[in-house]
Design a protein around this motif. Structure first.
Motif, short mmCIF file in Angstrom:
data_model
loop_
_atom_site.label_atom_id
_atom_site.label_comp_id
_atom_site.label_asym_id
_atom_site.label_seq_id
_atom_site.Cartn_x
_atom_site.Cartn_y
_atom_site.Cartn_z
N SER A 81 0.83 -1.19 0.00
CA SER A 81 0.00 0.00 0.00
C SER A 81 0.87 1.25 0.00
O SER A 81 0.58 2.24 -0.69
CB SER A 81 -0.91 -0.06 1.22
OG SER A 81 -1.83 0.97 1.17
N THR A 85 1.25 4.32 -3.98
CA THR A 85 1.10 5.73 -4.34
C THR A 85 2.38 6.32 -4.91
O THR A 85 2.40 7.49 -5.26
CB THR A 85 0.67 6.56 -3.12
OG1 THR A 85 1.64 6.39 -2.09
CG2 THR A 85 -0.70 6.10 -2.62
N SER A 112 -9.06 -2.99 -0.68
CA SER A 112 -8.59 -1.65 -0.36
C SER A 112 -7.30 -1.34 -1.13
O SER A 112 -7.16 -0.28 -1.75
CB SER A 112 -8.37 -1.58 1.17
OG SER A 112 -8.10 -0.29 1.60
N LEU A 113 -6.37 -2.28 -1.11
CA LEU A 113 -5.13 -2.11 -1.90
C LEU A 113 -5.45 -1.94 -3.38
O LEU A 113 -4.81 -1.14 -4.08
CB LEU A 113 -4.20 -3.31 -1.69
CG LEU A 113 -2.90 -3.30 -2.50
CD1 LEU A 113 -2.00 -2.13 -2.10
CD2 LEU A 113 -2.15 -4.62 -2.35
N LEU A 115 -8.12 -0.61 -4.69
CA LEU A 115 -8.59 0.77 -4.93
C LEU A 115 -7.44 1.77 -4.81
O LEU A 115 -7.30 2.68 -5.63
CB LEU A 115 -9.70 1.14 -3.94
CG LEU A 115 -11.06 0.50 -4.17
CD1 LEU A 115 -12.03 0.92 -3.07
CD2 LEU A 115 -11.64 0.90 -5.54
N ILE A 116 -6.63 1.60 -3.79
CA ILE A 116 -5.52 2.54 -3.55
C ILE A 116 -4.57 2.56 -4.75
O ILE A 116 -4.05 3.61 -5.13
CB ILE A 116 -4.77 2.18 -2.24
CG1 ILE A 116 -5.66 2.51 -1.03
CG2 ILE A 116 -3.43 2.89 -2.15
CD1 ILE A 116 -5.15 1.97 0.30
N ILE B 36 -7.52 7.57 -2.14
CA ILE B 36 -6.33 7.70 -1.29
C ILE B 36 -5.75 9.11 -1.38
O ILE B 36 -5.17 9.61 -0.41
CB ILE B 36 -5.28 6.61 -1.64
CG1 ILE B 36 -4.22 6.53 -0.53
CG2 ILE B 36 -4.61 6.85 -2.98
CD1 ILE B 36 -4.76 6.12 0.82
N LEU B 74 -12.03 2.66 2.64
CA LEU B 74 -10.76 1.94 2.65
C LEU B 74 -10.51 1.32 4.03
O LEU B 74 -10.87 1.90 5.05
CB LEU B 74 -9.61 2.89 2.29
CG LEU B 74 -9.72 3.53 0.91
CD1 LEU B 74 -8.63 4.59 0.70
CD2 LEU B 74 -9.64 2.48 -0.20
N THR B 78 -4.27 -0.28 5.43
CA THR B 78 -3.76 -0.04 4.07
C THR B 78 -3.84 1.46 3.78
O THR B 78 -2.92 2.03 3.18
CB THR B 78 -4.54 -0.86 3.02
OG1 THR B 78 -5.89 -1.02 3.43
CG2 THR B 78 -3.92 -2.22 2.83
N HIS B 86 3.87 9.86 2.66
CA HIS B 86 3.66 11.23 2.17
C HIS B 86 3.65 12.25 3.31
O HIS B 86 3.25 13.40 3.11
CB HIS B 86 2.35 11.30 1.38
CG HIS B 86 2.39 10.47 0.13
ND1 HIS B 86 2.92 10.94 -1.04
CD2 HIS B 86 2.04 9.19 -0.10
CE1 HIS B 86 2.86 9.98 -1.97
NE2 HIS B 86 2.33 8.92 -1.41
#
Ligand SMILES: Cc1cc2nc3c(=O)[nH]c(=O)nc-3n(C[C@H](O)[C@H](O)[C@H](O)COP(=O)(O)O)c2cc1C
Ligand SMILES: Cc1cc2nc3c(=O)[nH]c(=O)nc-3n(C[C@H](O)[C@H](O)[C@H](O)COP(=O)(O)O)c2cc1C
Lengths: 449, 449
Positions: A81, A85, A112-113, A115-116, B36, B74, B78, B86
């Motif tokens: 995860s 990004t 979830s991963l 979607l992320i 995210i 989410l 994750t 970030h």
């Protein structure tokens, strides 16, 4: 050639199969396996090289004798995860055990991963090799193969059912009508099976690739059957050209026998290439690596791993390999059986068995860039794999492979020159599964009432 | 004033308590709760404002009547792992249920987040409010309070034991001596308790803050006891000044009664400030928000949530509140009891109860920047909280609070002007727990053999 080669990266951190002394290499940071920046850099390098995926292995049992890279590492989904990004194309495949997770919990984490990452998640389903894992989960005994693989199959089916909880157009979010969700497009699962009872629905919608890609790793009869039924990718050990051909043909045949398209299961073999400017230099390097992997205590521990973390150090190293067949029924039966058979056949001592346990390292991909590209082309053409799960000792060796071997594969039309898609399915050439409820609805619409 | 105020951010996504129509606000993206980038932006804004933490709530049961922000979101770990890389200072607190997780699995995921974030992880321990969650985990019935909170306590103890598996100097990684791990500094747990048997060790080392910070959310007698025993932070509902004082004093007293330093448990109340240039404008805005939250179906669903997702829509809305006391024993007893008592006392109809369920929204922090800062100072000084878990409807409202209220709090010496530390513990003023095995070793060294 229209069939395309796939490449994934298995980052070693401070070690890997047959690379148990890697942490001693001065170019390897001692905390690589717990440093998220190491993984982000590896993922970005893989993406720069147009690889299909980053592949993270896992285990949940250790003792103090285990090699460095098992001892201290990040949990695969939190790891991936964080990587997601910082990348945009590369797939993110994480290993998770179907034996020691709950389907609702794990399905949700992968959703979830997915979607992320914008549709780049993959789940490598394993049933857990280390029998000691059971004691971290309240169980005295690791379940047997039948139970573990039966549970794995049902687990994947439940996860897929949960992932289809929402149809893709479930959320009109129509302010004027005050309708966020169209309630007819949210579906309970109400699964009741041998291993699980899961009502659903899942509180996560589908990603750009519909569902995470299912990988599998496990070579027993049971493992092959699971792969053929549900896997869309496999992490396979490789071995010799002949054994890889046998495995490849067997999996494709089994997959077809379940009514599935055999192109929809991509077989990756483990490849730890050793590339150098000349064949000679590569072979010299390969010998150096083999010589460096000389920590007998670690070899004994790994040998023990196939026999339920059995402590082989209690035996005479120079006596014949002890009779431990009874310990091999649970976690690593396939590996253990091979070890026992070879020890018997060749009359090996415990020391000889421990020292030769580094089999997995021996890579067919050793040589100059052209030699390695040739070898990849030959193996690929011979029906041994759809992809290679590449593992490199250091960032420098990865960079050299990318700069020297990948361009040759591209020139020969074997490997992509740009990503086909932003999703893992898209790059692997796997179809997006139509939501089962939408499918049903479409059928009813077609036949009429 | 030496006691420092703490501020956290609870991002609403498409909705929150008493904000069930938020998704209709044109400034809110319909996919905020699964985007995210929305969370990364929220975390960066929180960090820019020097907030202590981002706080992610959670639940694992829905049906089609639930408000928007429950439906699709989410998974917290994750989510937070993606946010971690970030940001550099802000804490990352994720909600996870001790009722529907395994300690080894969850301890590992939080340990991993703690390493990925450089020591900024926090775990908000909840026992799960929605009784229907049980059916997603193979159980027909949600466990009762005693079982759930007993399990929660043991769960935290096991997690802390696992987090101490490695002493901080366990990895000499001495190449010359061929020693990666000092085996005397890896410890099995061998926990055997009422709810769990967990052998360990965990295959993850400690972070810069030693262990993730334990938060708790749950206001029953059992919840308060759990908090006093093991929590280092609390997410509390707030309520009136008097109820917040009572709660605050009670928790600090209980904590001291367990021999703990009451400063080592930081109580955050929920605060959804409504700030505008003038008091009048803020009050007008508050009335608009209340008026907007007018979706009776959603209110009925939420009311039902406290009674095991009971379907209140089957009752006459204008008849007296039905007799549902028997349904309130499990998930949300505290909330349900309050509802029933008030309905009885004030002779309310079902509609009246449903419409007034938005209590949680009513914030003491409504007014001009100065008014809100005054109110925060008064409440803080009156012993009602150590911190506020701030929730804003939109990014714009968050930005306005940060620009207008935070500087006043800073001028008054209530809130930091720079981060004290890079870890969540450091910023919350919580000590780093010394590894239990190191502690034991130090003791033996001190007394001598
Ligand atoms: C190439 C390969 C990679 C594997 N990776 C993992 C892994 O990361 N984690 C794990 O628990 N097991 C892993 N396994 C082990 C399998 O999950 C399986 O439990 C084990 O091999 C025993 O089953 P089998 O006899 O079917 O192979 C891997 C196996 C293979 C062949
Ligand atoms: C301010 C606050 C926030 C909470 N957040 C969550 C949450 O995110 N997820 C959850 O499952 N429960 C949450 N809870 C509920 C508690 O975990 C608990 O299960 C519930 O309140 C019933 O227990 P109680 O009677 O002790 O409060 C929260 C409770 C409070 C007071």
């Amino acid at each position: 050639m229209s069939r395309k080669l796939h490449l994934a990266l298995h980052p070693y951190g401070v070690g890997g199969p047959g690379q148990h002394g890697l942490w001693k290499d001065p170019r390897v940071a001692h905390d690589a396996s717990i440093d998220i920046n190491y993984y982000i850099q590896q993922a970005q390098a893989a993406e720069h090289a147009l690889f299909d995926a980053l592949f993270i292995v896992d285990s949940q049992f250790i003792n103090a004798t285990y090699p460095a890279h098992y001892l201290n590492r990040l949990e695969p989904l939190t790891l991936l995860s964080a990587v997601a990004t910082h990348t945009r194309h590369v797939g993110l495949v994480g290993t998770a055990s179907s034996t020691y997770n709950s389907p609702f919990n794990l399905a949700r984490r992968f959703a979830s991963l997915d979607l992320i990452s914008g549709g780049r998640a993959g789940w490598n389903v394993v049933t857990s090799f280390d029998t000691g894992t059971s004691r971290n989960y309240g169980l005295d005994e690791h379940a047997d193969y039948t139970t573990r693989y039966g549970r794995a199959l049902e687990f994947v089916e439940v996860a897929r059912g949960l992932w289809d909880s929402y149809e893709d157009d479930a959320f009109p979010a129509d302010v004027a009508a005050n309708v966020f969700l169209d309630p007819t497009k949210l579906h309970e699962l109400n699964h009741v099976g041998e291993h699980f009872k899961v009502a659903g629905p899942l509180n996560v919608s589908r990603s750009a690739q519909g569902q995470p890609v299912i990988f599998q790793a496990g070579v027993s009869e049971e493992g092959r059957d699971l792969a053929a039924r549900v896997a869309e990718g496999i992490y396979a050990p490789g071995g010799t050209l002949e054994s890889a051909q046998e495995y490849y043909a067997d999996i494709k045949r089994r997959t077809a026998s379940y009514g599935r398209n055999p192109d929809h299961i991509k077989i990756f073999i483990h490849g730890g290439p050793v590339v150098a400017p000349t064949d000679e230099a590569a072979q010299r390097r390969e010998r150096e690596i083999a010589a460096e992997d000389n920590d007998l205590d670690r070899h004994l521990a790994l040998l023990g791993r196939s026999f339920g973390a059995y402590d082989f150090s209690q035996h005479d190293l120079d006596a014949p390999f002890p009779d431990v067949a009874a310990l091999a029924e649970k976690g690593g039966r396939t590996a253990a059986t091979k070890i026992i058979e070879r020890a018997r056949r060749d009359n090996l001592t415990l020391r000889q068995v421990a020292e030769s346990a580094a089999d997995f390292r021996q890579s067919p991909f050793v040589g100059s860039p052209t030699t390695v590209a040739d070898r990849i082309e030959t193996w690929f053409g011979a029906g041994t794999f759809d992809g290679i799960n590449l593992a490199f000792r250091t960032t420098e060796e990865l960079a050299y492979f990318v700069d020297s071997v990948v361009p040759i594969l591209q020139q020969r039309g074997l490997f992509r020159t740009e990503y086909e898609a932003d999703t893992l399915r898209g790059n692997l050439g796997l179809p997006i599964p139509v939501n089962r409820h939408t499918q049903a609805r479409q059928y009813v619409d077609a036949v009429g009432a």
